[in-house]
Design a protein around this motif. Structure first.
Motif, PDB file in Angstrom:
ATOM      1  N   LEU A   1       0.836  -1.193  -0.031  1.00 23.52           N
ATOM      2  CA  LEU A   1       0.119   0.114   0.088  1.00 23.52           C
ATOM      3  C   LEU A   1       0.932   1.329  -0.027  1.00 23.52           C
ATOM      4  O   LEU A   1       0.554   2.244  -0.771  1.00 23.52           O
ATOM      5  CB  LEU A   1      -0.820  -0.110   1.268  1.00 23.52           C
ATOM      6  N   ALA A   2       1.961   1.022   0.926  1.00 23.35           N
ATOM      7  CA  ALA A   2       2.863   2.350   0.607  1.00 23.35           C
ATOM      8  C   ALA A   2       3.455   2.412  -0.752  1.00 23.35           C
ATOM      9  O   ALA A   2       3.668   3.681  -1.208  1.00 23.35           O
ATOM     10  CB  ALA A   2       3.977   2.001   1.809  1.00 23.35           C
ATOM     11  N   ASP A   3       3.698   1.546  -1.204  1.00 19.22           N
ATOM     12  CA  ASP A   3       4.401   1.690  -2.572  1.00 19.22           C
ATOM     13  C   ASP A   3       3.610   2.068  -3.582  1.00 19.22           C
ATOM     14  O   ASP A   3       3.837   2.789  -4.461  1.00 19.22           O
ATOM     15  CB  ASP A   3       4.678   0.052  -3.077  1.00 19.22           C
ATOM     16  N   ILE A   4       2.110   1.910  -3.273  1.00 21.31           N
ATOM     17  CA  ILE A   4       1.217   2.410  -4.109  1.00 21.31           C
ATOM     18  C   ILE A   4       1.266   3.923  -4.263  1.00 21.31           C
ATOM     19  O   ILE A   4       1.257   4.633  -5.226  1.00 21.31           O
ATOM     20  CB  ILE A   4      -0.170   2.024  -4.253  1.00 21.31           C
ATOM     21  N   ALA A   5       1.292   4.448  -3.138  1.00 22.43           N
ATOM     22  CA  ALA A   5       1.435   5.832  -2.914  1.00 22.43           C
ATOM     23  C   ALA A   5       2.672   6.503  -3.505  1.00 22.43           C
ATOM     24  O   ALA A   5       2.493   7.440  -4.067  1.00 22.43           O
ATOM     25  CB  ALA A   5       1.301   6.253  -1.337  1.00 22.43           C
ATOM     26  N   THR A   6       3.901   5.756  -3.222  1.00 21.76           N
ATOM     27  CA  THR A   6       5.094   6.201  -3.732  1.00 21.76           C
ATOM     28  C   THR A   6       4.922   6.146  -5.448  1.00 21.76           C
ATOM     29  O   THR A   6       5.547   7.156  -5.948  1.00 21.76           O
ATOM     30  CB  THR A   6       6.028   5.126  -3.302  1.00 21.76           C
TER      31      THR A   6
END
Length: 197
Positions: free
Chosen positions: A171-176
């Protein structure tokens, strides 16, 4: 449309709307550094009785704006808490053009809230907006994934809670990825004078 994929739901806990709100409070209390909200639906149905949305739908943008100001001021304790706790609090808003009627209303809301200090980032995503889903990320310990039904207008009926480290990182990677490959836009600069009435 905007449905969370199986990988994020594996090992998650299904929540009612009441359970979602309760889990939000628990996760918020444990948050020490970062809260991130990804919003991707282009139309949402607000809870019954949201007077600003009712005014906007009735064609009274001036009244809608005044009501949005009042509603935003009701969240001042949250903004004060974010500042006191020195939290990074970000809303990442995905857009597809032309904007829906709902998003014309929301742009007034975002403008009001930005002026009051809320941090909102707008992106046209690198993939179709329908392939994204709404979630809340609390540091790296908790995520809440919204269930807005099958569409075409999002109306929250519950969601899912996960603490899975792999899902949280994804999920953090999606934002990144959105920040790296999406087209950042500044739609608040283009709000029409009639919306600002």
């Amino acid at each position: 449309m905007h449905q969370p994929p199986p990988w994020v739901l594996d090992g998650s806990e299904r929540l009612t709307l009441e359970g979602f709100l309760e889990s939000f409070g628990e996760a918020w209390a444990r948050t020490e550094r970062r809260f991130l909200k990804l919003e991707c639906w282009q139309s949402y149905r607000e809870a019954d009785g949201v007077r600003s949305q009712e005014a906007f739908q009735a064609g009274d943008a001036a009244l809608a704006r005044r009501l949005l100001e009042e509603e935003a001021m009701g969240d001042q304790p949250l903004r004060d808490e974010v500042e006191a706790r020195n939290l990074e609090f970000t809303r990442v808003r995905l857009l597809a053009y032309p904007l829906t009627g709902y998003l014309h209303y929301e742009m007034m809301n975002y403008e009001v809230r930005s002026r009051l200090g809320e941090h909102i980032e707008f992106f046209i995503p690198p993939s179709p907006v329908e392939s994204y889903f709404d979630f809340l990320l609390f540091d790296s310990h908790t995520a809440l994934i919204h269930d807005y039904g099958a569409g075409p207008v999002g109306y929250q009926v519950g969601g899912w809670l996960t603490h899975d480290a792999k899902a949280l990182q994804a999920l953090a990677d999606i934002a990144t990825d959105l920040r790296a490959r999406g087209e950042q836009v500044r739609p608040l600069e283009g709000i029409s004078d009639t919306s600002r009435a």
